[in-house]
Design a protein around this motif. Structure first.
Motif, PDB file in Angstrom:
ATOM      1  N   ILE A   1     -67.548  26.336  34.248  1.00  0.00           N
ATOM      2  CA  ILE A   1     -66.444  26.131  33.297  1.00  0.00           C
ATOM      3  C   ILE A   1     -66.786  26.765  31.959  1.00  0.00           C
ATOM      4  CG2 ILE A   1     -65.182  24.391  31.974  1.00  0.00           C
ATOM      5  CD1 ILE A   1     -65.274  22.571  34.382  1.00  0.00           C
ATOM      6  N   GLU A   2     -68.013  26.613  31.507  1.00  0.00           N
ATOM      7  CA  GLU A   2     -68.425  27.160  30.215  1.00  0.00           C
ATOM      8  C   GLU A   2     -68.306  28.687  30.205  1.00  0.00           C
ATOM      9  OE1 GLU A   2     -69.999  24.943  31.963  1.00  0.00           O
ATOM     10  OE2 GLU A   2     -70.023  23.161  30.684  1.00  0.00           O
ATOM     11  N   ALA A   3     -68.763  29.342  31.287  1.00  0.00           N
ATOM     12  CA  ALA A   3     -68.694  30.800  31.358  1.00  0.00           C
ATOM     13  C   ALA A   3     -67.253  31.285  31.411  1.00  0.00           C
ATOM     14  CB  ALA A   3     -69.465  31.299  32.581  1.00  0.00           C
ATOM     15  N   ALA A   4     -66.416  30.552  32.148  1.00  0.00           N
ATOM     16  CA  ALA A   4     -65.006  30.940  32.256  1.00  0.00           C
ATOM     17  C   ALA A   4     -64.316  30.861  30.908  1.00  0.00           C
ATOM     18  CB  ALA A   4     -64.297  30.052  33.271  1.00  0.00           C
ATOM     19  N   CYS A   5     -64.529  29.777  30.202  1.00  0.00           N
ATOM     20  CA  CYS A   5     -63.879  29.600  28.900  1.00  0.00           C
ATOM     21  C   CYS A   5     -64.404  30.606  27.877  1.00  0.00           C
ATOM     22  CB  CYS A   5     -64.085  28.175  28.401  1.00  0.00           C
ATOM     23  SG  CYS A   5     -63.227  26.922  29.401  1.00  0.00           S
ATOM     24  N   ALA A   6     -65.718  30.887  27.924  1.00  0.00           N
ATOM     25  CA  ALA A   6     -66.302  31.818  26.962  1.00  0.00           C
ATOM     26  C   ALA A   6     -65.775  33.237  27.147  1.00  0.00           C
ATOM     27  CB  ALA A   6     -67.823  31.804  27.089  1.00  0.00           C
TER      28      ALA A   6
ATOM     29  N   ARG B   1     -63.230  19.841  25.308  1.00  0.00           N
ATOM     30  CA  ARG B   1     -62.410  20.958  24.840  1.00  0.00           C
ATOM     31  C   ARG B   1     -60.948  20.615  24.631  1.00  0.00           C
ATOM     32  NH1 ARG B   1     -65.093  25.850  25.680  1.00  0.00           N
ATOM     33  NH2 ARG B   1     -67.030  25.672  26.878  1.00  0.00           N
ATOM     34  N   GLY B   2     -60.488  19.504  25.179  1.00  0.00           N
ATOM     35  CA  GLY B   2     -59.068  19.190  25.084  1.00  0.00           C
ATOM     36  C   GLY B   2     -58.318  19.835  26.223  1.00  0.00           C
TER      37      GLY B   2
END
Length: 412
Positions: free
Chosen positions: A344-349, A377-378
């Motif tokens: 999830i972190e890589a996708a959002c970044a 993150r909301g």
């Protein structure tokens, strides 16, 4: 292909002419186009174009292969009269748009003639705005599949003389064997010929390599129609069960908010259903499906061909490591591996402002990851539940599918 930057300051007058030429050769050129051709010191074009334009006093250059190898030499002539020959309308599946990326419009003059599509409509009495216009010249045959809608009128630029027969076979295989085909050969010149057939009885031979195919699409009850709404039937996809079901898929596509030309990362692609339907929304859409299991990655590629989106890129690897080096996405869907650390972190970044991330989970571990992302993150959370009627003895009852938790987030 090497990139060339147009000069900052254009010459005081155009130096490059882009002249569209038809099968009638010089006789079909306007006085202005003929004058531009005759004023050139060097004329570039295909061998057929150069022969049609003969006699030429200028030095002639046939296109190399690949064609972009000629661009540096053309640009080196900046300020000296130069001409490029093209078929019909250079800006309709022609070289005009490519040249316009290298040379400012103030530096060239274009002299188009009717495109093959315009000529075909004139011969058939079809309305050009009502036609689907596409090219199979140097492109994959399955690209025609999304256009196979009952009653559609398609105009197709052929790759060579075998294209009409290949299209006829494909139409028949997909249940559109009743479609009426018209092959228009060498339009506008002395070799022009127009012949007709029906797809499932196609028997035309000796077709000129320079041909345009007109298709009046007619589908029978067995026709495999890719409907225009998202959420295509599950049965259309080859799958081992790893498939976002139709109802959830439709809601997911809506949450991803496809916009023309955007790139989607489909992480944990499964059968590729999300990325395939993303690409079906518009011909300019792009997608990369990332799948850890090789057999599933191969299945995604087969599904992409079957649905007429052969441009779907498939990456055989595990996220987040497999995401390194991919072009930046406009949207990301996480359908598998959502609970894996860093996904999830890589996708959002990777998303820029306005980019959307949508993730689905059916396991408790996946749901926990989405709850954590929501807390950090909301975005928005929703629970999706679908039940379908199934036989229960001699009657029917509701059989509920596993509920899906969906998290959606937009980068501000």
């Amino acid at each position: 292909m090497a990139a060339f930057s147009p000069p900052l300051e254009p010459p005081s007058s155009p130096w490059l002419s882009i002249v569209g030429i038809g099968e009638d050769g010089r006789a079909g050129l306007s006085p202005a186009a003929a004058a531009a051709l005759d004023a050139a010191e060097v004329v570039w074009g295909g061998r057929r174009h150069l022969a049609l334009a003969a006699p030429l006093a200028a030095e002639t250059r046939a296109w190399p292969s690949p064609i972009h190898q000629a661009y540096p030499e053309i640009l080196a002539r900046r300020g000296r009269p130069t001409c490029i020959l093209a078929t019909g309308d250079p800006f309709h599946y022609g070289i005009g748009a490519e040249i316009a990326r290298l040379v400012k419009p103030a530096e060239f003059r274009a002299y188009p003639q009717p495109s093959a599509f315009s000529l075909a409509c004139a011969r058939l009495g079809w309305s050009l705005p009502d036609c689907g216009c596409l090219t199979l010249h140097g492109r994959a045959l399955p690209l025609i599949l999304p256009h196979l809608q009952p009653g559609a009128q398609l105009l197709v630029l052929s790759w060579d003389g075998t294209t009409p027969g290949q299209v006829a076979r494909l139409l028949t295989e997909r249940g559109f064997g009743a479609s009426h085909l018209t092959v228009l050969e060498a339009m506008g010149g002395p070799r022009e010929r127009i012949r007709e057939s029906v797809a499932d009885r196609f028997d035309l031979d000796g077709i000129d390599p320079l041909n345009t195919l007109a298709v009046a699409v007619a589908g029978g009850p067995e026709a495999r129609i890719l409907t225009l709404a998202p959420g295509l039937p599950d049965a259309l996809f080859e799958s081992d069960g790893q498939l976002t079901k139709a109802e959830i898929r439709a809601v997911t596509l809506a949450a991803l908010e496809p916009r023309r030309g955007e790139l989607l990362w489909d992480i944990g692609g499964g059968s590729g259903s999300i990325s395939i339907e993303w690409m079906l929304r518009h011909p300019a859409m792009r997608a990369v499906a990332v799948e850890a299991k090789p057999e599933r990655a191969a299945r995604i590629a087969r599904n992409a061909q079957s649905f007429g989106v052969p441009g779907l890129a498939v990456v055989d690897g595990t996220a987040p490591a497999a995401l390194a080096g991919l072009p930046a996405p406009g949207a990301v869907f996480i359908g598998g591996g959502v609970s894996e650390p860093g996904v999830i972190e890589a996708a959002c970044a990777a998303l820029g402002p306005g980019g959307r991330c949508v993730a689905n989970a059916v396991t408790l571990e996946g749901e926990a990851a989405l709850l954590a992302a929501f807390a950090t993150r909301g975005g928005s959370l929703r629970r999706l539940s679908v039940a379908r009627a199934d036989p229960v003895g001699g009657m029917h009852g509701w059989r509920a599918a596993m509920p899906v938790t969906q998290w959606a987030w937009t980068r501000s």
